[in-house]
Motif scaffolding. Structure first.
Motif, PDB file in Angstrom:
ATOM      1  N   PRO A  39       0.904  -1.191   0.048  1.00 15.35           N
ATOM      2  CA  PRO A  39      -0.109   0.082  -0.108  1.00 15.35           C
ATOM      3  C   PRO A  39       0.772   1.313   0.081  1.00 15.35           C
ATOM      4  O   PRO A  39       2.022   1.168   0.363  1.00 15.35           O
ATOM      5  N   ALA A  77      -1.524  10.391  -3.016  1.00 15.53           N
ATOM      6  CA  ALA A  77      -2.650   9.617  -2.181  1.00 15.53           C
ATOM      7  C   ALA A  77      -3.878  10.416  -2.881  1.00 15.53           C
ATOM      8  O   ALA A  77      -4.115  11.403  -3.234  1.00 15.53           O
ATOM      9  N   PRO A  78      -5.011   9.811  -2.586  1.00 19.58           N
ATOM     10  CA  PRO A  78      -6.273  10.336  -3.301  1.00 19.58           C
ATOM     11  C   PRO A  78      -6.711  11.576  -2.414  1.00 19.58           C
ATOM     12  O   PRO A  78      -6.591  11.696  -1.117  1.00 19.58           O
ATOM     13  N   THR A  91      -1.779   7.129   2.795  1.00 14.63           N
ATOM     14  CA  THR A  91      -2.941   6.358   2.421  1.00 14.63           C
ATOM     15  C   THR A  91      -2.846   4.749   2.505  1.00 14.63           C
ATOM     16  O   THR A  91      -1.608   4.178   2.327  1.00 14.63           O
ATOM     17  N   ASN A  92      -3.845   3.859   2.615  1.00 17.87           N
ATOM     18  CA  ASN A  92      -3.658   2.442   2.390  1.00 17.87           C
ATOM     19  C   ASN A  92      -3.833   1.893   1.305  1.00 17.87           C
ATOM     20  O   ASN A  92      -4.004   0.587   1.057  1.00 17.87           O
ATOM     21  N   GLU A  93      -4.271   2.695   0.320  1.00 20.05           N
ATOM     22  CA  GLU A  93      -4.536   2.335  -1.190  1.00 20.05           C
ATOM     23  C   GLU A  93      -3.126   2.227  -1.733  1.00 20.05           C
ATOM     24  O   GLU A  93      -2.391   2.943  -1.604  1.00 20.05           O
ATOM     25  N   PRO A  94      -3.235   1.185  -2.603  1.00 19.64           N
ATOM     26  CA  PRO A  94      -1.961   0.894  -3.449  1.00 19.64           C
ATOM     27  C   PRO A  94      -1.734   1.806  -4.577  1.00 19.64           C
ATOM     28  O   PRO A  94      -1.479   1.187  -5.741  1.00 19.64           O
ATOM     29  N   VAL A  95      -1.716   2.946  -4.496  1.00 14.82           N
ATOM     30  CA  VAL A  95      -1.770   4.136  -5.676  1.00 14.82           C
ATOM     31  C   VAL A  95      -0.370   4.052  -6.269  1.00 14.82           C
ATOM     32  O   VAL A  95      -0.179   4.203  -7.465  1.00 14.82           O
ATOM     33  N   LYS A  98      -0.343   0.922  -8.220  1.00 13.43           N
ATOM     34  CA  LYS A  98      -1.024   0.986  -9.543  1.00 13.43           C
ATOM     35  C   LYS A  98      -0.372   1.581 -10.735  1.00 13.43           C
ATOM     36  O   LYS A  98      -0.480   1.317 -11.804  1.00 13.43           O
ATOM     37  N   GLU A 235      -5.275  10.526 -13.469  1.00 12.09           N
ATOM     38  CA  GLU A 235      -5.670   9.201 -13.050  1.00 12.09           C
ATOM     39  C   GLU A 235      -6.066   8.426 -13.996  1.00 12.09           C
ATOM     40  O   GLU A 235      -6.759   8.800 -15.076  1.00 12.09           O
TER      41      GLU A 235
END
Length: 244
Positions: A39, A77-78, A91-95, A98, A235
């Motif tokens: 992440p 991060a978003p 962020t914990n999202e894997p940006v 990705k 994005e």
């Protein structure tokens, strides 16, 4: 006349940027995209290690693998661009993962489009370094990296170009990256770029003929070309080329 006062700066931002830059460059080289899932947002550098004549001056044996990046970028991060993070800069999202997968998909598309027997981009010829970091530190390091190394895909090939255009944007010109390395299906539908592939290859060769390993202790010139290269990428559109 009032005395001119220096802006309050408890920590030198250039030195902070250098520390993040060095932290990225200290990371091990790995495949593009990374094999392990993780992440976070952050910074990355992509390196070419193949035998394509166009990039031979920054690839082995002319240069050690991992010395001169072909591209430097970041994944935020978003909400970072809209200032919606507040004090939350992680962020914990894997940006970051990705974004690296997205770039790998673009290279694979170009590889699939290469005629049989011809030499072109191959995903096996790319490696990367990446660093998960808070968004507040990333632009400083990105500016230094682009200023120090002046990566050819940042300065001359507009990164990996645009993403699949949304409704009403179908008339935008094909990106320089898609002109140089065609393969993404949606890009074929766009009008050709005013710069031809032959002209762009000449520019790339000339640019790379002047590239050298930088002095990382020096502060590079952050000129208009570097600042333009730091414009955030859009994005990605949903599920391009089976990306995710």
């Amino acid at each position: 006349m009032a005395e001119r006062r220096q802006p309050y700066n408890p920590l030198d931002r250039v030195e902070l940027g250098k520390s993040v830059e060095r932290a990225l460059l200290a990371e091990d080289l790995g495949p593009l995209p990374p094999e392990d899932k993780f992440p976070g947002a952050g910074l990355y550098a992509i390196y070419y290690t193949g035998s394509l004549d166009l990039y031979r001056s920054i690839a082995p044996p002319a240069r050690p693998a991992g010395e001169i990046p072909i591209y430097v970028g970041k994944a935020s991060a978003p909400g970072a661009r809209q200032g919606a993070l507040g004090l939350e800069t992680t962020t914990n999202e894997p940006v970051l993962l990705k974004r690296l997968r997205e770039h790998a998909a673009s290279i694979r598309a170009a590889q699939r489009a290469t005629p049989a027997g011809a030499r072109g981009l191959r995903i096996e010829d790319f490696q990367c370094r990446y660093l998960v970091a808070d968004d507040i530190w990333v632009p400083l390091a990105e500016a230094l990296l682009i200023g120090h190394y002046r990566p050819v895909w940042n300065l001359l090939v507009d990164g990996f170009g645009n993403h699949a255009p949304g409704k009403g944007r179908e008339e935008q010109a094909r990106s320089l990256w898609d002109t140089l390395h065609p393969g993404r299906k949606w890009a074929y539908k766009l009008p050709p770029n005013a710069v031809s592939g032959a002209e762009l290859r000449g520019r790339v060769i000339f640019h790379l003929s002047r590239v050298s390993s930088p002095n990382l202790d020096a502060v590079p010139v952050i000129d208009d070309q570097v600042q333009m290269a730091m414009v955030d990428e859009e994005e990605p559109a949903a599920d391009q080329d089976g990306l995710f």
